[in-house]
Scaffold this motif. Structure first.
Motif, PDB file in Angstrom:
ATOM      1  N   UNK A 194       4.131  -2.415   5.529  1.00  0.00           N
ATOM      2  CA  UNK A 194       5.212  -1.460   5.772  1.00  0.00           C
ATOM      3  C   UNK A 194       4.922  -0.539   6.956  1.00  0.00           C
ATOM      4  N   UNK A 195       3.776  -0.726   7.598  1.00  0.00           N
ATOM      5  CA  UNK A 195       3.355   0.119   8.719  1.00  0.00           C
ATOM      6  C   UNK A 195       3.304   1.597   8.354  1.00  0.00           C
ATOM      7  N   UNK A 196       2.949   1.877   7.080  1.00  0.00           N
ATOM      8  CA  UNK A 196       2.782   3.260   6.618  1.00  0.00           C
ATOM      9  C   UNK A 196       1.328   3.398   6.177  1.00  0.00           C
ATOM     10  N   UNK A 197       0.559   4.169   6.942  1.00  0.00           N
ATOM     11  CA  UNK A 197      -0.873   4.309   6.674  1.00  0.00           C
ATOM     12  C   UNK A 197      -1.111   5.436   5.673  1.00  0.00           C
ATOM     13  N   UNK A 198      -0.711   5.175   4.421  1.00  0.00           N
ATOM     14  CA  UNK A 198      -0.896   6.152   3.348  1.00  0.00           C
ATOM     15  C   UNK A 198      -0.892   5.404   2.019  1.00  0.00           C
ATOM     16  N   UNK A 199      -1.593   5.974   1.051  1.00  0.00           N
ATOM     17  CA  UNK A 199      -1.549   5.405  -0.293  1.00  0.00           C
ATOM     18  C   UNK A 199      -0.172   5.693  -0.876  1.00  0.00           C
ATOM     19  N   UNK A 200       0.333   4.759  -1.664  1.00  0.00           N
ATOM     20  CA  UNK A 200       1.611   4.941  -2.354  1.00  0.00           C
ATOM     21  C   UNK A 200       1.414   4.567  -3.815  1.00  0.00           C
ATOM     22  N   UNK A 201       2.420   4.795  -4.651  1.00  0.00           N
ATOM     23  CA  UNK A 201       2.250   4.538  -6.082  1.00  0.00           C
ATOM     24  C   UNK A 201       2.422   3.065  -6.448  1.00  0.00           C
TER      25      UNK A 201
END
Length: 167
Positions: A64-71
């Protein structure tokens, strides 16, 4: 009514959070409840994987090109109601659900409810994504939330506070 065989394959890929007794059964019940709500026909297969923040962050960045942890992340295998078929079982392969157990613990504390409710909610949310639901528009988001809460109520895990004001 014919019995639809639903296979839920659950794997634990993390050591950060001990998986509570009964959580796997709850996830299976949740998957069944969503597919029943959506009147899904025929045998189905869903894969659910428990992971940690580090792995889900890597997947989120990769896909998703989102450099963060998600749930939770959903990886649907179908498009427009068409699914790959498991040739051994004839089941429609709906896709993969990946849940960060670390995030689930954080969010359960933040929302002041049980880890079981949080994981069931994330599972319901993700299975709806596998069935083609999205929440990019406000009404889609509301419709999805209503379905998630219907499933939570059916599982005996109602929200402690609701977004709907009761009269």
């Amino acid at each position: 009514m014919t019995e639809n065989k639903i296979r839920v394959i659950i794997t634990n890929n993390q050591k950060a959070v001990k998986i509570p007794t009964g959580l796997r059964m709850l996830i299976r019940r949740c998957c069944h409840a969503v597919l029943e709500l959506e009147k899904f026909e025929g045998p189905a297969e869903i894969s659910v994987r428990f992971t940690d923040n580090e792995e889900i962050r890597t997947l989120n960045a990769q896909y998703r090109n989102i450099d963060a942890a998600t749930d939770v992340l959903s990886f649907p295998m179908g498009e427009n109601g068409q699914y790959d078929i498991n040739l051994e079982t004839g089941a429609k392969i709906l896709g993969d659900v990946v849940i960060s157990m670390e995030k689930a613990v954080e969010q359960a504390k933040a929302y002041d409810h049980s880890l079981q409710r949080e994981v069931a909610y994330l599972t319901a949310h993700s299975v709806l994504h596998l069935l083609g639901y999205d929440h990019t528009e406000k009404m889609e988001k509301v419709r999805m939330r209503e379905k998630e809460e219907l499933v939570m109520n059916q599982l005996g895990l109602p929200a402690s506070s609701s977004y709907i004001v009761e009269s």
